[in-house]
Write a protein that holds these residues in place. Structure first.
Motif, PDB file in Angstrom:
ATOM      1  N   GLU A  73       0.901  -1.108   0.145  1.00 32.74           N
ATOM      2  CA  GLU A  73       0.174   0.012   0.142  1.00 32.74           C
ATOM      3  C   GLU A  73       0.944   1.543  -0.111  1.00 32.74           C
ATOM      4  OE1 GLU A  73       0.342  -2.159   2.634  1.00 32.74           O
ATOM      5  OE2 GLU A  73       0.451  -1.066   4.486  1.00 32.74           O
ATOM      6  N   GLY A  74       2.028   1.060   0.584  1.00 34.79           N
ATOM      7  CA  GLY A  74       3.014   2.256   0.591  1.00 34.79           C
ATOM      8  C   GLY A  74       3.327   2.861  -0.869  1.00 34.79           C
ATOM      9  N   VAL A  75       3.639   1.714  -1.728  1.00 29.05           N
ATOM     10  CA  VAL A  75       3.567   2.256  -3.369  1.00 29.05           C
ATOM     11  C   VAL A  75       2.626   2.732  -3.692  1.00 29.05           C
ATOM     12  CG1 VAL A  75       4.297   1.066  -5.585  1.00 29.05           C
ATOM     13  CG2 VAL A  75       5.479   0.149  -3.424  1.00 29.05           C
ATOM     14  N   LEU A  79       2.410   6.545  -5.320  1.00 27.27           N
ATOM     15  CA  LEU A  79       1.939   7.056  -6.697  1.00 27.27           C
ATOM     16  C   LEU A  79       0.694   7.782  -6.689  1.00 27.27           C
ATOM     17  CD1 LEU A  79       3.496   6.145  -9.375  1.00 27.27           C
ATOM     18  CD2 LEU A  79       4.383   5.034  -7.284  1.00 27.27           C
ATOM     19  N   GLY A  80       0.245   8.123  -5.769  1.00 21.31           N
ATOM     20  CA  GLY A  80      -1.058   9.128  -5.801  1.00 21.31           C
ATOM     21  C   GLY A  80      -2.431   8.303  -5.091  1.00 21.31           C
ATOM     22  N   GLY A  81      -2.173   7.213  -4.628  1.00 20.22           N
ATOM     23  CA  GLY A  81      -3.382   6.436  -4.345  1.00 20.22           C
ATOM     24  C   GLY A  81      -3.837   5.704  -5.546  1.00 20.22           C
ATOM     25  N   GLY A 141      -6.628   4.564  -0.450  1.00 20.09           N
ATOM     26  CA  GLY A 141      -7.440   5.742  -0.517  1.00 20.09           C
ATOM     27  C   GLY A 141      -8.734   5.487  -1.262  1.00 20.09           C
ATOM     28  N   ALA A 142      -9.171   4.323  -1.180  1.00 22.33           N
ATOM     29  CA  ALA A 142     -10.624   3.969  -1.753  1.00 22.33           C
ATOM     30  C   ALA A 142     -11.781   4.800  -1.192  1.00 22.33           C
ATOM     31  CB  ALA A 142     -11.020   2.607  -1.112  1.00 22.33           C
TER      32      ALA A 142
END
Ligand code: GUN
Ligand code: ZN
Length: 371
Positions: A73-75, A79-81, A141-142
């Motif tokens: 999830e960090g990647v 990359l902006g979510g 970021g869902a």
């Protein structure tokens, strides 16, 4: 603080519990009932975002379990979510990962703290707690996150289902306390198996805790369509009418029609894309199996009158050829048609509800679809 999602009830059907509405999310509004294609790995397999949209998709589902393992999830956050990462600017819902940890990983073990399991990718040991499930979904970021729940494997003794249901409620409370993003909704998940009293209790206690919407879980674990129907019928009367209801993992056209009659607004299922990849297409006259020799020189589209990118240009003969030749366009086109079919079914159901004729619509559709 404004609610991250808001459900606006529109029409109710006089002959059933069916209803139409609009789910307002930070990434736009979704007319309901709505079917959400499954994009487990931040992609609906084989279908570009613009084709998803053209086939009628408005809201997608992605999986916490898979994305937390790979790429992490960090990647995705860097990359902006998830929306930026997969170039889908519409609403996204993420499942919380517990269900997948049990079905995908090696040796998931359950404690009050959470689920410990080994990754199906590299065997590493991972720990999914309610707090961590929410933190991962916040990083992704869902628009809608799901609580971590415990869906017991069936068949199970009632006492085991009751225990899983109680745990689901305790975990739901921890998820609620862990959340920190004002722009992300969290839905509770009702468990309780086929037991009306457990379903009712779970629904009531989740509603007391207060969530942005409610899902009905534990219904895609090998029960009969009748059991699925019963679980929905006993649960939805105990959910608030002014919030959305989501039936997890259901996508057989007949089951979708039943669930809509019971008052369900949202669905997700791998069925249209998985079946499409296996050359089985949905149609209002039952399944069309493209590998069947009957389609060898069949000039007809998969479904007469379908305006999807597959049906508007390609014959069953050509599609069959693609599958037999192992060409990747075959699974892509069949997936697109199946998505377009389910979205159309749900959209015509919506129109029927709006006109107060859902009971008749459903009866005719079930008759045409067959068993
Ligand atoms: N997907 C299908 N069924 C379920 C369920 O019961 N819980 C969760 N979290 N996901 C599901
Ligand atoms: Zn089509």
């Amino acid at each position: 603080m404004p609610a991250p999602v808001r459900f606006e009830l529109q029409a109710t059907d006089p002959g059933s519990a069916a209803r139409t509405g609009v789910l307002h999310t930070p990434h736009g509004a979704v007319e309901t009932p709505a079917f959400m294609p499954v994009g487990t790995q931040a992609t609906v397999k084989g279908v570009l975002p613009e084709l998803l949209r053209a086939s009628g998709s408005r809201m997608l589902l992605a999986n916490t379990y898979h994305l937390a393992l790979r790429p992490g999830e960090g990647v995705v956050a860097r990359l902006g979510g998830l929306h930026r990462f997969m170039a889908w600017d519409g609403p996204i819902l993420t499942d919380s990962g517990g269900f997948q940890a049990f079905s995908m990983s090696d040796r998931a073990s359950l404690t009050e703290r959470g689920v410990a399991f080994r990754s199906h990718l590299d065997g590493s040991l991972l720990d999914l707690t309610p707090e961590r499930a929410i933190a991962i979904q916040e990083s992704l970021g869902a628009d809608v996150a799901m609580v971590l729940d415990h869906c017991p494997a069936l068949p199970a003794e009632k006492s085991a289902i009751a225990e899983a249901t109680d745990r689901t409620i305790r975990w739901a409370r921890r998820c609620k306390e862990a959340r920190s993003r004002a722009d992300q909704a969290v839905f509770g998940i009702v468990q309780g198996g086929a037991h009306a009293d457990l379903r009712r209790e779970c629904a009531e206690r989740l509603v007391e805790l207060g969530f942005d919407g409610y899902a009905i879980g534990g219904v895609s674990v090998g029960e009969s369509p009748d059991e699925v129907r019963k679980a929905m019928e006993v649960t939805s009367p105990h959910l608030p009418t002014d919030q959305s209801r989501y039936l997890m993992g259901v996508g057989r056209p007949q089951d979708v029609l039943d669930a809509i009659a019971a008052g369900v607004d949202l669905f997700d299922c791998v069925l249209p894309t998985r079946n499409g990849r296996n050359a089985t297409c949905l149609s209002m006259r039952g399944p069309v199996r493209l590998r069947n020799a009957a389609h060898k020189a069949d000039p007809r589209p998969i479904e007469e009158g379908c305006d999807c990118p597959a049906c508007s240009r390609f014959s069953r003969s050509y599609l069959r050829h693609l599958f037999l030749a192992g060409e990747m366009l075959g699974p892509i086109l069949a997936s697109i048609h199946n998505l377009a079919f389910l979205h159309r079914l749900v959209r015509t159901a919506r129109e029927a509800i709006g006109e107060g004729r859902y009971v008749q619509f459903r009866a005719e559709a079930l008759e045409a679809l067959g068993p």
